[in-house]
Structures are given as structure tokens and as C-alpha cells.
Design a protein around this motif. Structure first.
Motif, short mmCIF file in Angstrom:
data_model
loop_
_atom_site.label_atom_id
_atom_site.label_comp_id
_atom_site.label_asym_id
_atom_site.label_seq_id
_atom_site.Cartn_x
_atom_site.Cartn_y
_atom_site.Cartn_z
N VAL A 1 0.81 -1.22 0.00
CA VAL A 1 0.00 0.00 0.00
C VAL A 1 0.85 1.28 0.00
N PRO A 2 1.92 1.38 0.83
CA PRO A 2 2.72 2.60 0.75
C PRO A 2 3.38 2.81 -0.59
N VAL A 3 3.83 1.72 -1.22
CA VAL A 3 4.45 1.84 -2.53
C VAL A 3 3.43 2.33 -3.56
N TYR A 4 2.23 1.76 -3.51
CA TYR A 4 1.18 2.18 -4.43
C TYR A 4 0.80 3.64 -4.20
N CYS A 5 0.63 4.02 -2.93
CA CYS A 5 0.24 5.40 -2.63
C CYS A 5 1.34 6.38 -3.01
N LEU A 6 2.58 6.04 -2.76
CA LEU A 6 3.69 6.91 -3.13
C LEU A 6 3.73 7.10 -4.64
N ALA A 7 3.56 6.00 -5.38
CA ALA A 7 3.55 6.11 -6.84
C ALA A 7 2.37 6.97 -7.31
N PHE A 8 1.21 6.79 -6.69
CA PHE A 8 0.03 7.57 -7.05
C PHE A 8 0.27 9.05 -6.80
N PHE B 1 -1.21 14.68 -6.60
CA PHE B 1 -2.43 14.93 -5.84
C PHE B 1 -2.18 14.59 -4.37
N TYR B 2 -1.79 15.59 -3.59
CA TYR B 2 -1.48 15.40 -2.18
C TYR B 2 -2.60 15.95 -1.31
N HIS B 3 -3.77 15.44 -1.46
CA HIS B 3 -4.90 15.92 -0.67
C HIS B 3 -4.89 15.24 0.70
N PRO B 4 -5.24 15.96 1.75
CA PRO B 4 -5.25 15.33 3.09
C PRO B 4 -6.14 14.10 3.18
N SER B 5 -7.19 14.03 2.38
CA SER B 5 -8.06 12.86 2.45
C SER B 5 -7.35 11.61 1.94
N THR B 6 -6.50 11.75 0.92
CA THR B 6 -5.76 10.57 0.44
C THR B 6 -4.73 10.13 1.46
N ILE B 7 -4.11 11.08 2.16
CA ILE B 7 -3.15 10.73 3.19
C ILE B 7 -3.86 10.07 4.37
N VAL C 1 -2.03 -3.53 9.54
CA VAL C 1 -1.09 -3.94 10.57
C VAL C 1 -1.83 -4.37 11.84
N GLY C 2 -2.83 -3.61 12.25
CA GLY C 2 -3.55 -3.94 13.47
C GLY C 2 -4.27 -5.27 13.39
N VAL C 3 -5.00 -5.49 12.32
CA VAL C 3 -5.72 -6.75 12.17
C VAL C 3 -4.74 -7.91 11.97
N LEU D 1 -3.26 6.26 5.78
CA LEU D 1 -2.96 5.94 7.18
C LEU D 1 -3.98 4.98 7.77
N LEU D 2 -5.24 5.14 7.39
CA LEU D 2 -6.28 4.24 7.87
C LEU D 2 -6.04 2.81 7.37
N VAL D 3 -5.72 2.67 6.08
CA VAL D 3 -5.47 1.34 5.53
C VAL D 3 -4.25 0.71 6.19
#
Length: 65
Positions: free
Chosen positions: A17-24, A30-36, A47-49, A40-42
């Protein structure tokens, strides 16, 4: 075994997921706070589950002995 495999799959998703998000973010700029926040939620969920399932699997293994 299924719980342990699923937890490993979640840990792998937490790496992908971090690799995908960084590439995106780099490709679109598009660095909108909602995508960040979604990222973080994902991460937190994967990790938690994953940790919870791995601990549960180990507890079941100990119980079976």
C-alpha cells in the motif's frame, strides 16, 4: 493456519500500500489530506488486524498443545 496466512497477507498489503500510494502521489501530484488519511487508515487496519490475527493463531496453537 488460515489465520496465520491471512495475517501474513495483511502484512504484505501493509508493504504494498505505501508503494502504491507513493507512486500515485508522485504520478498525479495529488497530495490531498483525504488521500493521506485514507492511506494511514489502511495501514493501521492492515497492521492492526494482522497482529491481532497472528496473536490469535499463536494462542490457538498454544491451546492445542
Amino acid at each position: 493456519m488460515l489465520m496465520r496466512g491471512t495475517s501474513y497477507l495483511l502484512f504484505a498489503a501493509a508493504v504494498v500500500v505505501p508503494v502504491y500510494c507513493l507512486a500515485f502521489w508522485l504520478l498525479t501530484g495529488f497530495y490531498h489530506p483525504s488521500t493521506i488519511a485514507a492511506f494511514l487508515l489502511v495501514e493501521w487496519l492492515c497492521v492492526g488486524v494482522g497482529v491481532y490475527m497472528l496473536r490469535s493463531a499463536r494462542r490457538l496453537d498454544d491451546y492445542a498443545k
